[in-house]
Design a protein around this motif. Structure first.
Motif, short mmCIF file in Angstrom:
data_model
loop_
_atom_site.label_atom_id
_atom_site.label_comp_id
_atom_site.label_asym_id
_atom_site.label_seq_id
_atom_site.Cartn_x
_atom_site.Cartn_y
_atom_site.Cartn_z
N PRO A 139 0.83 -1.21 0.00
CA PRO A 139 0.00 0.00 0.00
C PRO A 139 0.87 1.27 0.00
CG PRO A 139 -0.70 -1.53 1.73
CD PRO A 139 0.58 -2.07 1.16
N GLY A 140 0.49 2.23 -0.81
CA GLY A 140 1.27 3.46 -0.94
C GLY A 140 1.46 4.21 0.36
N GLU A 141 0.42 4.27 1.21
CA GLU A 141 0.52 4.99 2.48
C GLU A 141 1.52 4.31 3.40
OE1 GLU A 141 0.15 7.72 5.46
OE2 GLU A 141 -0.63 7.92 3.43
N ALA A 142 1.46 2.99 3.48
CA ALA A 142 2.38 2.26 4.35
C ALA A 142 3.82 2.40 3.84
CB ALA A 142 1.99 0.78 4.42
N TYR A 143 3.99 2.35 2.54
CA TYR A 143 5.32 2.48 1.95
C TYR A 143 5.91 3.87 2.24
CZ TYR A 143 8.93 1.75 -1.65
OH TYR A 143 10.11 1.59 -2.34
N ALA A 144 5.08 4.90 2.08
CA ALA A 144 5.53 6.26 2.35
C ALA A 144 5.88 6.42 3.83
CB ALA A 144 4.46 7.27 1.94
N ALA A 145 5.05 5.86 4.73
CA ALA A 145 5.33 5.95 6.16
C ALA A 145 6.64 5.24 6.50
CB ALA A 145 4.18 5.35 6.97
N LEU A 146 6.89 4.10 5.87
CA LEU A 146 8.12 3.36 6.11
C LEU A 146 9.34 4.16 5.66
CD1 LEU A 146 9.59 0.67 6.85
CD2 LEU A 146 9.32 0.08 4.44
#
Length: 180
Positions: A139-146
């Motif tokens: 997921p894009g949001e999880a990737y960005a948060a990581l």
């Protein structure tokens, strides 16, 4: 009718800029709570009465500092250099220390800067989502948060023990892990 800027307008804008620059430096060095109007005014070379006139109060000044940093960071991601090299160059900037100093205060439940810092993180995640495509199935949001979390953690480690963290080596390791 368009009003021409006056010398007073120029001085007002210059005073505002000097106060934001001084507050940015002092918040980075000492934190928000341990920085006073007197400290900021002395560094800026401006009367401390100018701070409430320009910003209302200390929290208003913090908002101006955070807004200026958001513009600088997100502008950098969205424009000139959203590359890994650009991110690593940002981590090395002396002004980036502000983010680590404020983070320590922002995690406290009663922190007056908590919401401002949350807004900063949201803007960073959005900039990363636009600049770095996620891995397939992630997921894009999880990737960005990581990725934002990794950079913040790396930045904190480097600020605390620069002799133990080789930013060039870390950059190459990140490059090897990211697609493309």
């Amino acid at each position: 009718m368009v009003r021409m800027a006056t010398r007073r307008d120029d001085r007002t804008q210059e005073s505002r800029r000097l106060l934001i620059d001084a507050a940015t430096r002092l918040f980075a060095e000492h934190g928000y709570r341990r920085t006073s109007f007197v400290d900021i005014a002395e560094l800026a070379g401006i009367s401390r009465g100018s701070i409430p006139w320009h910003f209302g109060n200390k929290l208003g000044l913090l908002e101006a500092v955070v807004d200026a940093q958001l513009d600088a960071v997100v502008g950098g991601f969205g424009g000139m250099d959203a590359s890994l090299d650009g991110v690593m160059a940002f981590v090395r900037r002396p002004g980036a220390r502000l983010f680590i100093t404020l983070l320590a205060e922002a995690v406290e439940d009663d922190s007056p800067i908590r919401l401002h810092y949350a807004r900063l993180h949201a803007a960073l995640r959005e900039a990363v989502r636009r600049a770095v495509p996620p891995l397939p199935g992630i997921p894009g949001e999880a990737y960005a948060a990581l990725l934002v979390g990794a950079v913040i953690g790396l930045h904190a480690q480097w600020r605390v023990a620069p002799e133990a963290v080789d930013l060039d080596e870390v950059r190459e390791t990140i490059r090897a892990l990211l697609p493309g």
